[in-house]
Design a protein around this motif. Sequence first.
Motif, PDB file in Angstrom:
ATOM      1  N   LYS A 133       3.930  10.484  92.985  1.00 55.43           N
ATOM      2  CA  LYS A 133       5.370  10.456  92.717  1.00 55.43           C
ATOM      3  C   LYS A 133       5.657  10.609  91.229  1.00 55.43           C
ATOM      4  N   GLU A 134       4.604  10.416  90.382  1.00 59.40           N
ATOM      5  CA  GLU A 134       4.789  10.479  88.935  1.00 59.40           C
ATOM      6  C   GLU A 134       4.300  11.781  88.316  1.00 59.40           C
ATOM      7  N   THR A 135       3.274  12.389  88.917  1.00 57.92           N
ATOM      8  CA  THR A 135       2.673  13.588  88.316  1.00 57.92           C
ATOM      9  C   THR A 135       2.159  14.557  89.376  1.00 57.92           C
ATOM     10  N   VAL A 136       2.023  15.807  88.955  1.00 57.05           N
ATOM     11  CA  VAL A 136       1.298  16.831  89.706  1.00 57.05           C
ATOM     12  C   VAL A 136       0.354  17.470  88.692  1.00 57.05           C
ATOM     13  N   ILE A 137      -0.947  17.306  88.929  1.00 60.99           N
ATOM     14  CA  ILE A 137      -1.957  17.788  87.987  1.00 60.99           C
ATOM     15  C   ILE A 137      -2.890  18.752  88.706  1.00 60.99           C
ATOM     16  N   GLN A 138      -3.094  19.937  88.114  1.00 58.33           N
ATOM     17  CA  GLN A 138      -4.039  20.926  88.627  1.00 58.33           C
ATOM     18  C   GLN A 138      -5.043  21.240  87.529  1.00 58.33           C
ATOM     19  N   VAL A 139      -6.324  21.177  87.878  1.00 58.07           N
ATOM     20  CA  VAL A 139      -7.394  21.467  86.919  1.00 58.07           C
ATOM     21  C   VAL A 139      -8.377  22.444  87.539  1.00 58.07           C
ATOM     22  N   ASP A 140      -8.750  23.453  86.770  1.00 58.17           N
ATOM     23  CA  ASP A 140      -9.829  24.370  87.136  1.00 58.17           C
ATOM     24  C   ASP A 140     -10.808  24.351  85.969  1.00 58.17           C
ATOM     25  N   LEU A 141     -12.040  23.929  86.235  1.00 56.85           N
ATOM     26  CA  LEU A 141     -13.041  23.744  85.189  1.00 56.85           C
ATOM     27  C   LEU A 141     -14.276  24.587  85.475  1.00 56.85           C
ATOM     28  N   ASN A 142     -14.753  25.299  84.464  1.00 51.51           N
ATOM     29  CA  ASN A 142     -16.009  26.047  84.551  1.00 51.51           C
ATOM     30  C   ASN A 142     -16.893  25.574  83.406  1.00 51.51           C
ATOM     31  N   LEU A 143     -17.979  24.884  83.736  1.00 52.13           N
ATOM     32  CA  LEU A 143     -18.865  24.338  82.713  1.00 52.13           C
ATOM     33  C   LEU A 143     -19.580  25.413  81.911  1.00 52.13           C
ATOM     34  N   ASP A 144     -19.594  26.633  82.431  1.00 52.60           N
ATOM     35  CA  ASP A 144     -20.315  27.719  81.771  1.00 52.60           C
ATOM     36  C   ASP A 144     -19.407  28.677  81.006  1.00 52.60           C
ATOM     37  N   GLY A 145     -18.154  28.287  80.794  1.00 51.99           N
ATOM     38  CA  GLY A 145     -17.272  29.078  79.942  1.00 51.99           C
ATOM     39  C   GLY A 145     -16.152  29.756  80.703  1.00 51.99           C
ATOM     40  N   GLY A 146     -15.269  30.374  79.939  1.00 58.23           N
ATOM     41  CA  GLY A 146     -14.130  31.074  80.510  1.00 58.23           C
ATOM     42  C   GLY A 146     -12.881  30.831  79.685  1.00 58.23           C
ATOM     43  N   THR A 175      -8.506  25.320  82.816  1.00 57.06           N
ATOM     44  CA  THR A 175      -7.079  25.499  83.050  1.00 57.06           C
ATOM     45  C   THR A 175      -6.519  24.156  83.493  1.00 57.06           C
ATOM     46  N   VAL A 176      -5.482  23.704  82.808  1.00 58.27           N
ATOM     47  CA  VAL A 176      -4.798  22.463  83.183  1.00 58.27           C
ATOM     48  C   VAL A 176      -3.310  22.760  83.269  1.00 58.27           C
ATOM     49  N   LYS A 177      -2.728  22.458  84.426  1.00 55.83           N
ATOM     50  CA  LYS A 177      -1.282  22.553  84.617  1.00 55.83           C
ATOM     51  C   LYS A 177      -0.815  21.181  85.062  1.00 55.83           C
ATOM     52  N   ASP A 191      -3.457  10.585  84.319  1.00 53.87           N
ATOM     53  CA  ASP A 191      -3.734  11.340  85.543  1.00 53.87           C
ATOM     54  C   ASP A 191      -4.498  12.622  85.254  1.00 53.87           C
ATOM     55  N   THR A 192      -4.256  13.226  84.101  1.00 53.64           N
ATOM     56  CA  THR A 192      -5.048  14.396  83.719  1.00 53.64           C
ATOM     57  C   THR A 192      -6.506  14.001  83.531  1.00 53.64           C
ATOM     58  N   GLY A 193      -6.752  12.846  82.942  1.00 57.44           N
ATOM     59  CA  GLY A 193      -8.121  12.344  82.806  1.00 57.44           C
ATOM     60  C   GLY A 193      -8.781  12.127  84.155  1.00 57.44           C
ATOM     61  N   ILE A 194      -8.037  11.586  85.105  1.00 55.98           N
ATOM     62  CA  ILE A 194      -8.561  11.370  86.455  1.00 55.98           C
ATOM     63  C   ILE A 194      -8.980  12.691  87.084  1.00 55.98           C
ATOM     64  N   VAL A 195      -8.085  13.665  87.048  1.00 54.80           N
ATOM     65  CA  VAL A 195      -8.338  14.945  87.712  1.00 54.80           C
ATOM     66  C   VAL A 195      -9.446  15.723  87.002  1.00 54.80           C
ATOM     67  N   LEU A 196      -9.440  15.722  85.684  1.00 44.58           N
ATOM     68  CA  LEU A 196     -10.496  16.406  84.940  1.00 44.58           C
ATOM     69  C   LEU A 196     -11.850  15.743  85.210  1.00 44.58           C
ATOM     70  N   ALA A 241     -17.252  16.005  87.734  1.00 46.91           N
ATOM     71  CA  ALA A 241     -18.276  15.497  88.652  1.00 46.91           C
ATOM     72  C   ALA A 241     -18.592  16.513  89.736  1.00 46.91           C
ATOM     73  N   LYS A 242     -17.568  17.133  90.292  1.00 45.02           N
ATOM     74  CA  LYS A 242     -17.776  18.125  91.348  1.00 45.02           C
ATOM     75  C   LYS A 242     -18.548  19.332  90.816  1.00 45.02           C
ATOM     76  N   ALA A 243     -18.214  19.784  89.608  1.00 39.43           N
ATOM     77  CA  ALA A 243     -18.897  20.935  89.018  1.00 39.43           C
ATOM     78  C   ALA A 243     -20.367  20.640  88.752  1.00 39.43           C
ATOM     79  N   LEU A 244     -20.696  19.398  88.431  1.00 41.13           N
ATOM     80  CA  LEU A 244     -22.085  19.020  88.161  1.00 41.13           C
ATOM     81  C   LEU A 244     -22.904  18.802  89.433  1.00 41.13           C
ATOM     82  N   GLY A 245     -22.261  18.484  90.524  1.00 40.52           N
ATOM     83  CA  GLY A 245     -23.002  18.223  91.761  1.00 40.52           C
ATOM     84  C   GLY A 245     -23.789  16.935  91.658  1.00 40.52           C
TER      85      GLY A 245
END
Length: 192
Positions: free
Chosen positions: A11-24, A51-53, A68-73, A78-82
């Motif tokens: 209800k307070e935020t909408v956060i979208q993050v796309d992370l590539n550990l190898d660049g971009g 990318t952060v929106k 919330d950006t810290g949470i999502v990032l 963690a997901k990118a690292l497996g």
Amino acid sequence: MRRAAEIRETKETVIQVDLNLDGGAVEISTGIGFFDHMLTAFAVHGGFGLTVKAKGDLQVDCHHTVEDTGIVLGKAFAKALGDFSGIRRYGSFYVPMDEALVLAVCDLSGRAYLAFRAEFPEERIGTYDSCMTEEFLRAFAVNAGITLHIKEEYGKNSHHITEAVYKSLGHALKEAVTRSGGENPLSTKGVL
């Protein structure tokens, strides 16, 4: 490819993050100018594609958006690292920023912890509350499952101290996520 996308809607935020550990590409839009600058510095110095929106209740203050950006990032990291296999695991880096000097040290261990030792002479930097640096880092470390130590050696300017924090974090993580050539997590246990 070590890439992950995460979305969080409250209800307070909408956060979208796309992370590539190898660049971009790096594209940051949170509605908080200084925070955009810090996330850009983090990504560029870490060598990450990011990318952060974010849309948040900035009419209240910057707290919910930054945390919330810290949470999502952190979740994307963690997901990118497996399972943390095949990486160096540890990283550390000092960054001088004019009169300020900051050290970041990390262990990509699956164990979340933040030790934060920094003080900010000015309460605000633009529309960014200086105290939100610690809140962002805690949310990131907990959700990424990493142990993170940040230490300000010295500094007089909140902008310089904060920028050194984000840049040193990027460099330390860049070192820690570097591929080691191993197949398992770097641990005497064989697992993290």
